[in-house]
Design a protein around this motif. Structure first.
Motif, mmCIF file in Angstrom:
data_model
loop_
_atom_site.group_PDB
_atom_site.id
_atom_site.type_symbol
_atom_site.label_atom_id
_atom_site.label_comp_id
_atom_site.label_asym_id
_atom_site.label_seq_id
_atom_site.Cartn_x
_atom_site.Cartn_y
_atom_site.Cartn_z
ATOM 1 N N THR A 161 0.836 -1.196 0.000
ATOM 2 C CA THR A 161 0.000 0.000 0.000
ATOM 3 C C THR A 161 0.874 1.250 0.000
ATOM 4 O OG1 THR A 161 -1.677 -1.193 1.259
ATOM 5 C CG2 THR A 161 -1.852 1.204 1.216
ATOM 6 N N VAL A 162 0.540 2.190 -0.887
ATOM 7 C CA VAL A 162 1.273 3.457 -0.974
ATOM 8 C C VAL A 162 0.318 4.593 -0.649
ATOM 9 C CG1 VAL A 162 2.552 5.019 -2.482
ATOM 10 C CG2 VAL A 162 2.885 2.554 -2.692
ATOM 11 N N TYR A 163 0.751 5.443 0.289
ATOM 12 C CA TYR A 163 0.027 6.665 0.634
ATOM 13 C C TYR A 163 0.864 7.811 0.081
ATOM 14 C CZ TYR A 163 -2.020 3.416 4.018
ATOM 15 O OH TYR A 163 -2.630 2.344 4.604
ATOM 16 N N ASP A 164 0.337 8.497 -0.927
ATOM 17 C CA ASP A 164 1.107 9.551 -1.580
ATOM 18 C C ASP A 164 0.505 10.909 -1.251
ATOM 19 O OD1 ASP A 164 2.550 11.248 -3.207
ATOM 20 O OD2 ASP A 164 2.566 9.878 -4.916
ATOM 21 N N GLY A 165 1.137 11.603 -0.327
ATOM 22 C CA GLY A 165 0.703 12.943 0.057
ATOM 23 C C GLY A 165 1.734 13.978 -0.358
#
Length: 192
Positions: A161-165
């Motif tokens: 899972t990638v959280y791109d902020g």
């Protein structure tokens, strides 16, 4: 260094992990594996010795005895010697990585790889860790890396899972929305 996903490395790691727990030596063997990890991280030459098919098995066993006897548990020493006998010593770094992954899994720890545009200190990382622990329901171990190409913000990878902020991602999303809106508006005007 061998990849952690190497199936043979995982099998050997699991065998050592389960044997350590069956003998009630989990903490001691866990500490041994941590010491092996540090030894390989500190000495590229040590890794080369174990990777080399040219160095005779007896010499490798002697190196194990010289470097680790008295420092590691007898079970760990026997495990290392078994790897040499089976000609699997080149997998040792991957086995250590797989063993550590098994430890983390047993303790409910996941590793989060975090890229930030600017350096992040412990105080700045604490809220991120707390939020990730709430999201995943697990304990988080951060691996921080500075990446100026992000412009600002943060990108976090936990497992798959990638959280791109990141600011870069936000700008890309904004550009895409504007492009779609322009296409919609231009398309609406042409139909009149």
């Amino acid at each position: 260094m061998q990849e952690i996903s190497h199936p043979v490395a995982r099998r050997y790691a699991r065998a050592l992990f389960e044997e350590a727990r069956a003998r009630g030596q989990a903490e001691a063997i866990d500490a041994d594996v941590a010491a092996l990890h540090e030894a390989f991280a500190a000495s590229r030459e040590l890794a080369r010795v174990f990777e080399s098919p040219v160095i005779p098995r007896e010499k490798k066993k002697k190196i194990i005895e010289t470097l680790f006897a008295g420092r590691l548990q007898p079970l760990t020493i026997r495990f290392l010697e078994l790897l040499v006998e089976k000609e699997r010593e080149n997998l040792l770094p991957a086995i250590v990585a797989a063993y550590r992954a098994l430890q983390d899994e047993a303790q409910g720890i996941v590793e989060a790889h975090v890229r930030t545009a600017f350096p992040l200190d412990e105080a700045g990382a604490r809220p991120l860790v707390e939020k990730l622990e709430r999201l995943t329901g697990k304990k988080i171990r951060l691996q921080l890396k500075q990446d100026p190409s992000l412009i600002g913000g943060v990108v976090v990878r936990v497992g798959d899972t990638v959280y791109d902020g990141s600011v870069r991602q936000q700008l890309t999303a904004l550009r895409e929305r504007l492009r779609r809106r322009a296409t919609f508006v231009n398309g609406s005007n042409e139909s009149r």
